[in-house]
Design a protein around this motif. Structure first.
Motif, PDB file in Angstrom:
ATOM      1  N   GLY A  99      38.309  12.804 104.028  1.00  8.35           N
ATOM      2  CA  GLY A  99      37.867  14.002 103.311  1.00  8.35           C
ATOM      3  C   GLY A  99      36.876  14.845 104.087  1.00  8.35           C
ATOM      4  N   LYS A 100      37.026  14.870 105.431  1.00  8.61           N
ATOM      5  CA  LYS A 100      36.119  15.674 106.261  1.00  8.61           C
ATOM      6  C   LYS A 100      36.584  17.128 106.242  1.00  8.61           C
ATOM      7  CE  LYS A 100      34.258  14.153 109.953  1.00  8.61           C
ATOM      8  NZ  LYS A 100      34.008  13.677 111.331  1.00  8.61           N
ATOM      9  N   ASP A 155      16.829  28.617 107.004  1.00  8.57           N
ATOM     10  CA  ASP A 155      17.387  27.999 108.201  1.00  8.57           C
ATOM     11  C   ASP A 155      18.904  28.195 108.189  1.00  8.57           C
ATOM     12  OD1 ASP A 155      17.483  26.554 110.555  1.00  8.57           O
ATOM     13  OD2 ASP A 155      16.379  24.829 109.758  1.00  8.57           O
ATOM     14  N   THR A 156      19.561  27.719 109.246  1.00 12.88           N
ATOM     15  CA  THR A 156      21.022  27.726 109.285  1.00 12.88           C
ATOM     16  C   THR A 156      21.522  26.360 108.846  1.00 12.88           C
ATOM     17  OG1 THR A 156      21.152  29.398 111.032  1.00 12.88           O
ATOM     18  CG2 THR A 156      23.061  27.963 110.751  1.00 12.88           C
ATOM     19  N   TYR A 157      22.446  26.358 107.898  1.00 12.73           N
ATOM     20  CA  TYR A 157      22.965  25.122 107.330  1.00 12.73           C
ATOM     21  C   TYR A 157      24.491  25.090 107.416  1.00 12.73           C
ATOM     22  CZ  TYR A 157      18.321  24.785 105.132  1.00 12.73           C
ATOM     23  OH  TYR A 157      16.972  24.717 104.901  1.00 12.73           O
ATOM     24  N   PHE A 158      25.035  23.893 107.255  1.00 13.19           N
ATOM     25  CA  PHE A 158      26.486  23.710 107.176  1.00 13.19           C
ATOM     26  C   PHE A 158      26.791  22.946 105.891  1.00 13.19           C
ATOM     27  CE2 PHE A 158      25.752  24.458 111.631  1.00 13.19           C
ATOM     28  CZ  PHE A 158      26.837  25.222 112.018  1.00 13.19           C
ATOM     29  N   PHE A 159      27.580  23.574 105.036  1.00 15.86           N
ATOM     30  CA  PHE A 159      27.954  22.963 103.768  1.00 15.86           C
ATOM     31  C   PHE A 159      29.462  22.981 103.605  1.00 15.86           C
ATOM     32  CE2 PHE A 159      23.638  24.502 102.678  1.00 15.86           C
ATOM     33  CZ  PHE A 159      23.092  23.329 102.171  1.00 15.86           C
ATOM     34  N   LYS A 160      29.961  22.050 102.812  1.00 12.85           N
ATOM     35  CA  LYS A 160      31.365  22.080 102.433  1.00 12.85           C
ATOM     36  C   LYS A 160      31.540  23.031 101.260  1.00 12.85           C
ATOM     37  CE  LYS A 160      32.424  17.365 103.925  1.00 12.85           C
ATOM     38  NZ  LYS A 160      32.897  16.025 103.518  1.00 12.85           N
ATOM     39  N   LYS A 161      32.737  23.563 101.109  1.00 11.17           N
ATOM     40  CA  LYS A 161      33.028  24.428  99.984  1.00 11.17           C
ATOM     41  C   LYS A 161      32.841  23.650  98.684  1.00 11.17           C
ATOM     42  CE  LYS A 161      36.487  27.675  98.254  1.00 11.17           C
ATOM     43  NZ  LYS A 161      37.850  28.238  98.437  1.00 11.17           N
ATOM     44  N   ASN A 162      32.262  24.329  97.684  1.00 10.40           N
ATOM     45  CA  ASN A 162      31.998  23.724  96.379  1.00 10.40           C
ATOM     46  C   ASN A 162      31.132  22.478  96.488  1.00 10.40           C
ATOM     47  OD1 ASN A 162      33.645  25.674  95.039  1.00 10.40           O
ATOM     48  ND2 ASN A 162      35.465  24.500  95.614  1.00 10.40           N
TER      49      ASN A 162
END
Length: 322
Positions: A99-100, A155-162
């Motif tokens: 699920g990546k 800051d700059t972040y990385f998130f998954k959708k929803n």
């Protein structure tokens, strides 16, 4: 004759195994990443056929057998993925099983409010605006504020959708704790509590256009607080208006009387809480302010300010620069 049959069987088995191996370790020919969506409820066979159509895999049958043998054919996770150039088929399948999903890059800027954050997060599909504003009301006791404004690190972040608002707020808050760890240790040497520190830092953030002026502006406000003089910070009124849904970028003279406990023209001391999420340098400026005798400053029109020690000098500066 028997030898010939065994020889043929050997060649067939060898060819099948070779083709199976080739299918698993096949690398696509993409020149750039492509997006691939697995919809909720899609069977493995459908997913693999879609991959074949996009030419990400050479065939779907071999990979379907692979999933069946691993008993993972029902464990493929729905979501949006990125297929990288030259990504092996076996790695791609593993990505789906784990699920990546695709991560969304988002930059939450210094000086943005929780409302700005919520809008950006919503537009990127990370969490809804309403859910975010609801979640920021859950404030850790030590902060003592009404919401998490000021304590969500820009800051700059990385998130998954929803991803969900709760996880987003927690990530931003943990980043604040990490980035300000050393500053919070220095806070004990000041006369400010954590909420006062971040609140003043947020005002400095909104007033200062140049980094080098931040300690001087912080010094002005600290000088005012020492003698119980109203801060009269324009950004506090703009924030107060924003809380009621009024989006003003330019402050008018009539706005100085806007009724709000955030209005530092009407009320003494600091407002009830931060008016934005300040940068590290603004927070640092409050703990390490410039020592001077200035109590006033006025914008010069180029982003910098003219600082004055008394009202008479300040009035002259206003006439000069406005």
């Amino acid at each position: 004759m028997v030898r010939k049959i065994f020889g043929i069987l050997f060649l067939i088995i060898f060819f099948i195994l070779f083709y199976f191996y080739f299918s698993l370790y096949y690398q696509n020919k993409f020149e750039k990443p492509i997006e691939f969506e697995i919809k909720k409820g899609e069977y493995a066979k459908i997913v693999l056929k879609n991959l074949k159509e996009k030419k990400a895999i050479p065939n779907w049958q071999s990979l379907y057998v692979y999933l069946k043998l691993k008993k993972e054919d029902r464990n493929i996770k729905a979501g949006e993925y990125l297929i990288q150039p030259k990504e092996k088929a076996i790695d791609l399948i593993d990505k789906f099983i784990r699920g990546k999903t695709k991560e969304i890059k988002i930059t939450l800027k210094e000086g943005w409010t929780i409302f700005d954050y919520g809008k950006e997060l919503s537009e990127k599909g990370i969490c809804s605006y309403g859910d975010f504003l609801l979640e920021v009301k859950n404030v850790p006791r030590w902060i003592g504020a009404r919401n998490m404004e000021g304590f969500l690190y820009p800051d700059t972040y990385f998130f998954k959708k929803n991803t969900g608002a709760k996880e987003v707020v927690l990530r931003l808050y943990k980043n604040f704790l990490e980035k300000t760890k050393n500053l919070r240790l220095e806070l004990k040497n000041s006369n400010l509590n954590p909420l006062e520190w971040v609140t003043l830092g947020s005002i400095v953030e909104k007033e200062a256009k140049f980094e080098e002026e931040k300690p001087k502006i912080a010094g002005v406000y600290l000088n005012r607080l020492k003698i119980n003089m109203k801060l009269e910070a324009d950004p506090t009124i703009l924030y107060a208006m924003k809380l009621t849904g009024i989006e003003n970028k330019i402050l008018l003279k009539k706005d100085l009387g806007f009724q709000s406990e955030y209005n530092t023209y009407l009320n003494f001391g600091l407002p009830p809480g931060p008016i934005c999420n300040p940068s590290f340098s603004s927070l640092k400026a409050v703990l390490y302010p410039e020592k001077h005798n200035f109590y006033y400053f006025v914008a010069k029109g180029d982003g910098s300010h003219y600082f004055s020690e008394n009202l008479k000098e300040h009035i002259k500066a206003i006439q000069l620069y406005r």
